[in-house]
Design an enzyme around this catalytic site. Structure first.
Site, PDB file in Angstrom:
ATOM      1  N   HIS A  15       0.843  -1.192   0.000  1.00  0.00           N
ATOM      2  CA  HIS A  15       0.000   0.000   0.000  1.00  0.00           C
ATOM      3  C   HIS A  15       0.876   1.238   0.000  1.00  0.00           C
ATOM      4  CE1 HIS A  15      -0.075   1.130   4.541  1.00  0.00           C
ATOM      5  NE2 HIS A  15       0.991   0.422   4.296  1.00  0.00           N
ATOM      6  N   CYS A  24       5.707   6.772   4.402  1.00  0.00           N
ATOM      7  CA  CYS A  24       4.678   5.817   3.972  1.00  0.00           C
ATOM      8  C   CYS A  24       3.853   6.288   2.777  1.00  0.00           C
ATOM      9  CB  CYS A  24       3.760   5.478   5.142  1.00  0.00           C
ATOM     10  SG  CYS A  24       4.620   4.608   6.461  1.00  0.00           S
ATOM     11  N   HIS A  28       4.987   0.535  -0.526  1.00  0.00           N
ATOM     12  CA  HIS A  28       5.744  -0.395   0.314  1.00  0.00           C
ATOM     13  C   HIS A  28       4.811  -1.520   0.761  1.00  0.00           C
ATOM     14  CE1 HIS A  28       3.788   2.308   3.178  1.00  0.00           C
ATOM     15  NE2 HIS A  28       3.943   1.368   4.101  1.00  0.00           N
ATOM     16  N   HIS A  30       3.919  -4.902   3.731  1.00  0.00           N
ATOM     17  CA  HIS A  30       4.015  -5.412   5.094  1.00  0.00           C
ATOM     18  C   HIS A  30       3.611  -6.874   5.108  1.00  0.00           C
ATOM     19  CE1 HIS A  30       4.267  -1.393   6.879  1.00  0.00           C
ATOM     20  NE2 HIS A  30       3.291  -1.032   6.061  1.00  0.00           N
ATOM     21  N   HIS A  70      -1.656 -10.686  -0.575  1.00  0.00           N
ATOM     22  CA  HIS A  70      -0.951 -10.434  -1.836  1.00  0.00           C
ATOM     23  C   HIS A  70      -1.738  -9.506  -2.761  1.00  0.00           C
ATOM     24  CE1 HIS A  70       1.599 -13.669  -0.380  1.00  0.00           C
ATOM     25  NE2 HIS A  70       2.516 -13.187  -1.208  1.00  0.00           N
ATOM     26  N   GLU A 111       0.967  -3.887  11.893  1.00  0.00           N
ATOM     27  CA  GLU A 111       1.645  -3.484  10.671  1.00  0.00           C
ATOM     28  C   GLU A 111       3.121  -3.902  10.735  1.00  0.00           C
ATOM     29  OE1 GLU A 111       0.707   0.300   8.399  1.00  0.00           O
ATOM     30  OE2 GLU A 111       2.618   0.800   9.348  1.00  0.00           O
TER      31      GLU A 111
END
Length: 120
Positions: A15, A24, A28, A30, A70, A111
């Site tokens: 996201h 952010c 990137h 997580h 994914h 996160e």
């Protein structure tokens, strides 16, 4: 007496935060950790179980993990903050849990290993 069970899950997603200035805002990903806590009255235990962990796993896999794992979260959420994703998970699971006469007590969405949101 109140009885609660908790099941943990992981999923991977990418996201970027929109209208946000900082690290952010760039794309990137997580590996999210998700914890679902379901509670009920001990009088409602069926065969000694509040809810079978396998049933909870299937519910979360079908309603949440299959939709988020994914993926690019911006395709689903205009602003895919951990707070808003966790709220969506809570609202998605709540009616399914309530149909079982149980309470969705909390959703924790990590996160990172040291940063999470909890919806109660």
């Amino acid at each position: 007496m109140k009885v609660c069970i908790t099941k943990a899950f992981t999923f991977d997603a990418a996201h970027n935060l929109v209208n946000y200035k900082g690290k952010c805002e760039a794309l990137h990903g997580h590996t999210y950790r998700l914890e679902i806590k379901v509670c009920g009255d001990s009088a409602s235990l069926d065969n000694g179980l509040l809810m079978d962990f396998g049933d909870l796993k299937n519910l979360v896999d079908n309603e949440v993990i299959s939709k988020l794992d994914h993926t690019y979260l911006n395709d689903r959420f205009p602003q895919p903050s951990t707070e808003l994703v966790a709220m969506w998970i809570f609202e998605t699971l709540k009616p399914h849990i309530e149909r079982l006469n149980l309470t969705l007590s909390s959703v924790k969405l990590f996160e990172t290993a040291t940063s999470w949101v909890e919806i109660v």
